[in-house]
Design a protein around this motif. Sequence first.
Motif, PDB file in Angstrom:
ATOM      1  N   ALA A  66       0.809  -1.091  -0.027  1.00 31.50           N
ATOM      2  CA  ALA A  66       0.059  -0.053   0.105  1.00 31.50           C
ATOM      3  C   ALA A  66       0.909   1.130   0.081  1.00 31.50           C
ATOM      4  N   ILE A  67       2.134   1.149   0.801  1.00 30.96           N
ATOM      5  CA  ILE A  67       2.912   2.379   0.622  1.00 30.96           C
ATOM      6  C   ILE A  67       3.357   2.680  -0.628  1.00 30.96           C
ATOM      7  N   ASP A  68       3.769   1.610  -1.434  1.00 32.29           N
ATOM      8  CA  ASP A  68       4.121   1.836  -2.917  1.00 32.29           C
ATOM      9  C   ASP A  68       2.992   2.111  -3.850  1.00 32.29           C
ATOM     10  N   LEU A  69       1.963   1.953  -3.494  1.00 36.70           N
ATOM     11  CA  LEU A  69       0.880   2.502  -4.163  1.00 36.70           C
ATOM     12  C   LEU A  69       0.535   3.925  -4.033  1.00 36.70           C
ATOM     13  N   VAL A  70       0.552   4.319  -2.820  1.00 38.59           N
ATOM     14  CA  VAL A  70       0.391   5.860  -2.454  1.00 38.59           C
ATOM     15  C   VAL A  70       1.574   6.280  -2.972  1.00 38.59           C
ATOM     16  N   ARG A  71       2.817   5.960  -3.221  1.00 41.44           N
ATOM     17  CA  ARG A  71       4.010   6.605  -3.215  1.00 41.44           C
ATOM     18  C   ARG A  71       3.803   6.852  -5.178  1.00 41.44           C
ATOM     19  N   HIS A  72       3.124   5.852  -5.777  1.00 40.07           N
ATOM     20  CA  HIS A  72       3.093   6.050  -7.190  1.00 40.07           C
ATOM     21  C   HIS A  72       1.860   7.076  -7.199  1.00 40.07           C
ATOM     22  N   HIS A  73       0.828   7.028  -6.687  1.00 39.40           N
ATOM     23  CA  HIS A  73      -0.186   7.815  -6.795  1.00 39.40           C
ATOM     24  C   HIS A  73      -0.011   9.320  -6.713  1.00 39.40           C
ATOM     25  N   PHE A  74       0.748   9.430  -5.566  1.00 38.43           N
ATOM     26  CA  PHE A  74       0.822  11.073  -5.291  1.00 38.43           C
ATOM     27  C   PHE A  74       2.081  11.354  -5.833  1.00 38.43           C
ATOM     28  N   LYS A  75       3.208  10.551  -6.427  1.00 37.25           N
ATOM     29  CA  LYS A  75       4.525  11.094  -6.779  1.00 37.25           C
ATOM     30  C   LYS A  75       5.476  11.431  -5.466  1.00 37.25           C
ATOM     31  N   ILE A  76       5.327  11.000  -4.658  1.00 34.37           N
ATOM     32  CA  ILE A  76       6.047  11.123  -3.371  1.00 34.37           C
ATOM     33  C   ILE A  76       7.250  10.007  -2.875  1.00 34.37           C
ATOM     34  N   SER A  77       7.953  10.472  -1.957  1.00 33.31           N
ATOM     35  CA  SER A  77       8.925   9.431  -1.456  1.00 33.31           C
ATOM     36  C   SER A  77       8.329   8.244  -0.705  1.00 33.31           C
ATOM     37  N   TRP A  78       9.017   7.233  -0.467  1.00 26.48           N
ATOM     38  CA  TRP A  78       8.403   6.127   0.271  1.00 26.48           C
ATOM     39  C   TRP A  78       8.065   6.630   1.808  1.00 26.48           C
ATOM     40  N   MET A  79       8.794   7.313   2.406  1.00 28.93           N
ATOM     41  CA  MET A  79       8.641   7.670   3.671  1.00 28.93           C
ATOM     42  C   MET A  79       7.565   8.548   3.917  1.00 28.93           C
ATOM     43  N   GLU A  80       7.403   9.500   2.705  1.00 29.41           N
ATOM     44  CA  GLU A  80       6.118  10.431   2.884  1.00 29.41           C
ATOM     45  C   GLU A  80       5.174   9.909   2.568  1.00 29.41           C
ATOM     46  N   ALA A  81       5.008   8.652   1.775  1.00 26.66           N
ATOM     47  CA  ALA A  81       4.055   7.929   1.520  1.00 26.66           C
ATOM     48  C   ALA A  81       3.369   7.120   2.880  1.00 26.66           C
ATOM     49  N   ALA A  82       4.311   6.540   3.522  1.00 31.37           N
ATOM     50  CA  ALA A  82       4.072   6.032   4.929  1.00 31.37           C
ATOM     51  C   ALA A  82       3.716   6.921   5.867  1.00 31.37           C
ATOM     52  N   ARG A  83       4.123   8.023   5.845  1.00 31.04           N
ATOM     53  CA  ARG A  83       3.809   9.073   6.843  1.00 31.04           C
ATOM     54  C   ARG A  83       1.927   9.508   6.532  1.00 31.04           C
ATOM     55  N   TRP A  84       1.830   9.429   5.275  1.00 33.17           N
ATOM     56  CA  TRP A  84       0.463   9.875   4.596  1.00 33.17           C
ATOM     57  C   TRP A  84      -0.289   9.074   5.354  1.00 33.17           C
ATOM     58  N   ILE A  85      -0.149   7.552   5.213  1.00 32.96           N
ATOM     59  CA  ILE A  85      -1.043   6.563   5.614  1.00 32.96           C
ATOM     60  C   ILE A  85      -1.121   6.799   7.088  1.00 32.96           C
ATOM     61  N   ALA A  86       0.027   7.119   7.820  1.00 30.13           N
ATOM     62  CA  ALA A  86      -0.231   6.982   9.286  1.00 30.13           C
ATOM     63  C   ALA A  86      -0.938   8.177   9.664  1.00 30.13           C
ATOM     64  N   GLU A  87      -0.918   9.377   9.152  1.00 29.82           N
ATOM     65  CA  GLU A  87      -1.694  10.434   9.613  1.00 29.82           C
ATOM     66  C   GLU A  87      -3.291  10.172   9.117  1.00 29.82           C
ATOM     67  N   LYS A  88      -3.633   9.475   8.200  1.00 27.84           N
ATOM     68  CA  LYS A  88      -5.010   9.501   7.720  1.00 27.84           C
ATOM     69  C   LYS A  88      -5.685   8.344   8.729  1.00 27.84           C
ATOM     70  N   PHE A  89      -4.840   7.286   9.060  1.00 29.74           N
ATOM     71  CA  PHE A  89      -5.538   6.400   9.846  1.00 29.74           C
ATOM     72  C   PHE A  89      -5.288   6.201  11.135  1.00 29.74           C
ATOM     73  N   GLY A  90      -4.728   7.482  11.820  1.00 28.59           N
ATOM     74  CA  GLY A  90      -4.431   7.608  13.305  1.00 28.59           C
ATOM     75  C   GLY A  90      -3.587   6.908  13.760  1.00 28.59           C
ATOM     76  N   ILE A  91      -2.464   6.296  13.042  1.00 31.56           N
ATOM     77  CA  ILE A  91      -1.245   5.688  13.558  1.00 31.56           C
ATOM     78  C   ILE A  91      -0.313   6.802  14.308  1.00 31.56           C
ATOM     79  N   PRO A  92       0.025   6.492  15.537  1.00 31.24           N
ATOM     80  CA  PRO A  92       0.852   7.297  16.397  1.00 31.24           C
ATOM     81  C   PRO A  92       2.198   7.754  15.137  1.00 31.24           C
ATOM     82  N   CYS A  93       2.736   8.844  15.742  1.00 30.61           N
ATOM     83  CA  CYS A  93       4.045   9.422  14.956  1.00 30.61           C
ATOM     84  C   CYS A  93       5.308   8.370  15.350  1.00 30.61           C
ATOM     85  N   LEU A  94       5.916   8.466  14.369  1.00 24.91           N
ATOM     86  CA  LEU A  94       7.311   7.574  14.699  1.00 24.91           C
ATOM     87  C   LEU A  94       8.053   8.292  15.583  1.00 24.91           C
ATOM     88  N   ASP A  95       8.651   7.434  16.458  1.00 22.49           N
ATOM     89  CA  ASP A  95       9.737   7.897  17.499  1.00 22.49           C
ATOM     90  C   ASP A  95      11.201   8.141  16.742  1.00 22.49           C
TER      91      ASP A  95
END
Length: 242
Positions: free
Chosen positions: A62-91
């Motif tokens: 899913a991270i790869d899918l979001v990455r290609h959809h928005f043309k962003i980096s892998w980490m940016e895609a992961a953070r986007w998913i975390a923010e949208k689904f209420g996953i706590p911020c990475l320490d």
Amino acid sequence: MNYQEWKQAIFDVPIEDICDQAEIPRSGKYILCREHNDRNFGSCSLYNNRYHCFACGASGTAIDLVRHHFKISWMEAARWIAEKFGIPCLDTNGDQRERMPFTKKQLSLLGFQTEPGRAFAALGASLFKPDDDEDFITTLDEYVTGIKEIFSLDRLFYEDREGFFFMVSSRAQQVIPYFITLYEIEIWNYPMWKCPGIQRALEHVLSELRFVNAALVRAECGFSGFYFPEEKKHEARHKMVY
């Protein structure tokens, strides 16, 4: 929450929900592929919380899918998913560092040859000193001293962010227009280039360079970016025999 726990929490989110949140066109277990000019459902399917396209061969999480959809980096895609689904911020208080914004494949397309943790400029140090900043090149002397000099791109990224993006954008200014031109003139129709796979290979290269283009624009390093052409129609792979 450490990095592994954070990443696993993201992978546990249903890919169907992520598609809907990102407004990726979906019909049941099928989506329109984000890695080629897909216009019909049926070729790109969702399974085991991953996607796979039987038309272009693209697959990933899913991270790869979001990455290609928005043309962003892998980490940016992961953070986007975390923010949208209420996953706590990475320490990040530990030894976690910001991820390199470009993959080895992308750096290779720009003319850098990558090795484990190190790289050298294959086409030489093609850096040009800005007229309004005479001291800028001196900050790069320890990294770039000549064609055969080997230096660490990772180290340059973490120690001299401005120098890193200046070097990458210098190569991008030369490489991206070259591949765009090859695609716009449809080089695969020229006799010496007329062989199967040239068009798809160019589209794959341009897909990777789109990520480079977007990352450099977001870095605000003076890179204005390029306009990428729409994908052209492919000739039929098979012809009907009557």
